[in-house]
Design an enzyme around this catalytic site. Structure first.
Site, short mmCIF file in Angstrom:
data_model
loop_
_atom_site.label_atom_id
_atom_site.label_comp_id
_atom_site.label_asym_id
_atom_site.label_seq_id
_atom_site.Cartn_x
_atom_site.Cartn_y
_atom_site.Cartn_z
N ARG A 75 35.16 34.14 44.63
CA ARG A 75 36.26 34.24 45.60
C ARG A 75 36.85 35.64 45.52
O ARG A 75 37.34 36.05 44.47
CB ARG A 75 37.36 33.20 45.31
CG ARG A 75 38.27 32.99 46.53
CD ARG A 75 39.47 32.13 46.21
NE ARG A 75 40.43 32.90 45.42
CZ ARG A 75 41.22 32.38 44.48
NH1 ARG A 75 41.18 31.10 44.20
NH2 ARG A 75 42.06 33.15 43.80
N GLU A 87 41.10 41.35 43.71
CA GLU A 87 40.12 41.13 42.64
C GLU A 87 38.97 40.28 43.16
O GLU A 87 39.06 39.66 44.22
CB GLU A 87 40.76 40.44 41.42
CG GLU A 87 41.18 39.03 41.68
CD GLU A 87 41.28 38.17 40.42
OE1 GLU A 87 40.78 38.55 39.35
OE2 GLU A 87 41.86 37.09 40.53
N ASN A 119 36.88 37.09 41.89
CA ASN A 119 36.79 36.03 40.88
C ASN A 119 35.36 35.55 40.80
O ASN A 119 34.79 35.13 41.81
CB ASN A 119 37.67 34.84 41.28
CG ASN A 119 39.14 35.23 41.35
OD1 ASN A 119 39.79 35.36 40.34
ND2 ASN A 119 39.66 35.42 42.56
N SER A 169 39.08 28.63 42.59
CA SER A 169 39.65 27.33 42.95
C SER A 169 40.26 27.33 44.34
O SER A 169 40.32 28.35 45.02
CB SER A 169 40.67 26.91 41.91
OG SER A 169 41.64 27.90 41.81
N LYS A 201 38.09 42.59 34.84
CA LYS A 201 38.85 43.63 35.55
C LYS A 201 38.26 45.02 35.25
O LYS A 201 38.22 45.89 36.10
CB LYS A 201 40.32 43.57 35.15
CG LYS A 201 40.94 42.16 35.28
CD LYS A 201 41.76 42.01 36.50
CE LYS A 201 42.49 40.72 36.72
NZ LYS A 201 41.85 39.45 36.60
N LYS A 248 46.70 45.88 34.46
CA LYS A 248 45.99 44.60 34.30
C LYS A 248 45.20 44.52 32.99
O LYS A 248 44.34 45.36 32.75
CB LYS A 248 44.99 44.41 35.45
CG LYS A 248 45.63 44.33 36.83
CD LYS A 248 44.61 43.90 37.86
CE LYS A 248 45.26 43.67 39.20
NZ LYS A 248 44.33 43.10 40.19
N GLU A 298 42.28 36.21 33.27
CA GLU A 298 42.22 35.51 34.55
C GLU A 298 43.27 34.42 34.56
O GLU A 298 43.73 34.00 33.51
CB GLU A 298 40.85 34.83 34.72
CG GLU A 298 39.65 35.77 34.68
CD GLU A 298 39.61 36.68 35.85
OE1 GLU A 298 40.05 36.27 36.94
OE2 GLU A 298 39.16 37.83 35.70
N GLY A 299 43.57 33.96 35.76
CA GLY A 299 44.38 32.74 35.85
C GLY A 299 45.84 32.99 36.18
O GLY A 299 46.62 32.04 36.24
N ARG A 306 46.81 31.94 50.12
CA ARG A 306 47.95 31.60 49.26
C ARG A 306 49.07 32.54 49.65
O ARG A 306 48.85 33.74 49.80
CB ARG A 306 47.62 31.85 47.79
CG ARG A 306 47.01 30.67 47.08
CD ARG A 306 46.62 31.08 45.68
NE ARG A 306 45.94 32.37 45.72
CZ ARG A 306 45.70 33.11 44.66
NH1 ARG A 306 46.09 32.74 43.47
NH2 ARG A 306 45.06 34.26 44.77
P1 ADP Z 1 44.32 36.98 37.96
O1 ADP Z 1 42.93 37.06 37.46
O2 ADP Z 1 45.32 36.67 36.92
O3 ADP Z 1 44.43 36.11 39.18
P2 ADP Z 1 44.83 39.17 39.78
O4 ADP Z 1 44.28 40.52 39.68
O5 ADP Z 1 44.33 38.34 40.90
O6 ADP Z 1 44.65 38.47 38.38
O7 ADP Z 1 46.40 39.28 39.89
C1 ADP Z 1 47.24 38.15 40.00
C2 ADP Z 1 48.20 38.33 41.18
O8 ADP Z 1 48.92 39.56 41.02
C3 ADP Z 1 47.52 38.44 42.53
O9 ADP Z 1 47.27 37.18 43.09
C4 ADP Z 1 48.54 39.25 43.30
O10 ADP Z 1 49.59 38.42 43.78
C5 ADP Z 1 49.12 40.19 42.25
N1 ADP Z 1 48.38 41.47 42.27
C6 ADP Z 1 47.27 41.77 41.55
N2 ADP Z 1 46.84 43.01 41.82
C7 ADP Z 1 47.67 43.52 42.74
C8 ADP Z 1 47.76 44.77 43.41
N3 ADP Z 1 46.89 45.74 43.18
N4 ADP Z 1 48.76 44.94 44.30
C9 ADP Z 1 49.66 43.96 44.54
N5 ADP Z 1 49.65 42.76 43.92
C10 ADP Z 1 48.66 42.53 43.03
MG MG Z 2 43.67 36.41 41.05
#
Ligand code: ADP
Ligand code: MG
Length: 541
Positions: A184, A200, A202, A207, A373, A430, A434-435, A516
């Site tokens: 995803r 990102e 996944n 999910s 990441k 970051k 995950e999660g 979402r």
């Molecule tokens: P995880 O693996 O924990 O889901 P993500 O990289 O998807 O990690 O980050 C979690 C949440 O943080 C994302 O769903 C988003 O809402 C916010 N986020 C992550 N990266 C960014 C970014 N570059 N700019 C703005 N919001 C971000």
């Molecule tokens: Mg995410």
């Protein structure tokens, strides 16, 4: 129009939210309306949060699909109908606070679909099969994975353990070269660049495929009840569940052993049960001959073993299957992506047993590593995409990336640290997790980096430009609470499936989408945490 513009402009000054009543392609349109021009004139380099680039002179609000606020009498009628629809169609979750296996509540949702530009939606849908192939090729390029992760695994224990499993299996001889990807890719539509930008990719436990499709149906129903059938053409069909389950069935068919089951590796306690169970039921709907069993890593440790030819056998109650022990030929990890899911060495042993086996894994250990990441940051380096894709594909995919920066102990890493410390609001920090709930934002980035800037610990993180999505309004509906009109931002997820080995790719497909949406005031909006909620896409031109 000018009067309307001045209202909008003063509102912008007052609330610090640029507001327009129509989406304006300000940078690209030659035909700017007076409203757009008025806003452009007032939004300069210190627009809104004061942390946009100098050329960020654009509106940041998307019009909702219906004029808000809705009259009270309409809300009083439609909200209970929407809640019932969600409950009766299984858009539910188990209670997080007072878990009860016998009780469900509807998952938080937004009353109406949220806007997303059609052009960008179609773009990321079209690119998904290429991204699947990119991830597949990266996962099979040992040298690339090694050099991308060599520093990370020295400082991040969890990634190191995954890496150890990967190298153990490689050294012993891989029993199953076919992998099943159920990916995803998450995107925000970025206001400054006016394109979808990737948050990102996944590769593990992607999910909400099932619940997303339920919420799309709920929004169709809500618009119908509101007598707005003409808006239905803005809602794209969403077959995420069928697409993802089709991927698992193709993997099962790649073996064609009638005794084999599909094993879902699940958490000890599953709150997101509807999403998972609907995958199980959809597999049964498409193929009544295939059984799904669910086991936690702890249970696999107790009930699983390998035969001498590396078949993974799980002890099953005869009631579940005609067979007392089931060979699991397809394994879907809905757990195993965070350290807390490995309580003891037994869970790590169980993961190793699965990875050693002939079962087709989603993800295989190399897919799991490709989804870290750190690897995503390395992929975004200039020239890397061209190693894996054609020039034209590489160009299209590179446009999805925002700035990603290494924090390695190197002059390049030093520069990134400096940049983040000077302007923390512009970035997200970051770790390899995950999660949700693990990233660092704003002032805390400065605090964290100042503490670790001279230590290798910083190599466990990557730095990313913060994407600025447009704000819109929608009604947040949560159990036991009144529906509230809130300002939100939406994150689009595009599902993809891929099946293949290092040499051959049997299929690479787009497999549906999800949306979402979260409060615009929060950094992360976990659905279970109540700050984010399920939503669906309202496409606009
Ligand atoms: P995880 O693996 O924990 O889901 P993500 O990289 O998807 O990690 O980050 C979690 C949440 O943080 C994302 O769903 C988003 O809402 C916010 N986020 C992550 N990266 C960014 C970014 N570059 N700019 C703005 N919001 C971000
Ligand atoms: Mg995410």
């Amino acid at each position: 129009m000018v009067a309307e513009a001045s209202v909008a402009v003063s509102r912008h000054r007052d609330s610090c939210i640029c507001r327009a009543w129509q989406w304006q392609w300000l940078k690209r349109d030659s035909q700017h309306t007076p409203l757009a021009l008025a806003i452009m004139a007032t939004c300069g380099s210190n627009c809104c949060d004061g942390d946009f680039d100098k050329d960020d002179v654009t509106t940041r609000t998307i019009e909702s699909c219906l004029p808000f606020p809705l009259p009270d009498e309409i809300l009083e009628d439609i909200v209970p109908k929407a809640k019932d629809f969600a409950l009766l169609h299984g858009a539910g979750m188990r209670y997080k606070n007072k878990y009860d296996a016998d009780t469900l509540q509807f998952a938080p949702f937004f009353l109406l679909p949220s806007g997303f530009p059609r052009r960008e939606f179609e773009r990321v849908v079209k690119l998904q099969p290429i991204i699947n192939i990119l991830m597949h090729k990266i996962a099979h390029d040992h040298e690339f994975l090694r050099s991308a992760l060599e520093k990370t695994i020295k400082v991040d224990e969890f990634t190191r353990r995954l890496w150890d499993i990967y190298t153990t299996v490689r050294e012993e001889g891989v029993a199953q070269w076919i992998s099943l990807g159920m990916f995803r890719c998450d995107y925000f539509y970025s206001v400054p660049s006016q394109i979808a930008q990737q948050v990102e990719i996944n590769t593990v436990a992607s999910s909400f495929g099932a619940l997303a499709a339920r919420i799309s149906l709920m929004h169709r129903y809500v618009l119908g009840e509101l007598r707005k059938p003409e808006l239905l053409s803005h809602l794209p069909e969403n077959d995420a569940l069928a697409g993802l389950c089709g991927g698992m069935i193709s993997a099962w068919d790649a073996y064609g052993c009638p005794k084999a089951v599909i094993l879902f590796v699940v958490e000890d306690v599953t709150y997101n049960i509807c999403d998972q169970r609907f995958h199980e039921y959809e597999i049964r709907r498409q193929r009544p001959d295939i059984h799904v069993i669910r086991r936690s890593l702890t249970q696999i440790g107790q009930q699983g073993h390998l035969t001498s030819d590396k078949r993974l056998i799980i002890t099953c109650a005869p009631a579940v299957s005609d067979y007392e022990s089931c060979p699991a030929y397809v394994v879907l990890f809905r757990a195993g992506y965070e350290p807390g899911q490995y309580h003891t060495e037994a869970e790590w042993e169980a993961r190793l047993t699965v990875e050693r086996s002939k079962a087709i894994k989603s993800p295989s250990i190399q897919y799991h590593l490709a989804g870290t990441k750190k690897v995503q940051q390395e992929i975004a380096r200039p020239g890397i995409l061209k190693k894996f894709l054609s020039d034209s594909e590489a160009k299209l995919v590179s446009q999805l990336f925002t700035g990603l920066y290494t924090l390695d102990m190197s002059p390049e890493g030093d520069q990134a640290v400096q940049m983040a410390v000077e302007n923390p609001e512009r970035f997200v920090l970051k770790p390899q997790r995950e999660g949700g709930g693990n990233n660092v934002y704003g002032e805390e980035i400065r605090t964290v980096l100042e503490k670790i800037r001279d230590s290798k610990e910083r190599e466990a993180y990557i730095l990313m430009d913060r994407i600025r999505p447009p704000i819109q309004q929608n009604y947040l509906v949560r159990a036991h609470q009144a529906a509230t009109l809130v300002e939100v931002v939406s994150e689009l997820g595009i599902f993809g499936t891929i099946l293949g080995n290092a040499k051959d790719i049997q299929s690479s497909k787009f497999a549906g989408h999800m949306l979402r949406t979260k409060l615009s005031s929060v950094n992360e909006g976990g659905v279970a945490a109540g700050l984010g909620a399920l939503d669906s896409v309202f496409l606009f031109d």
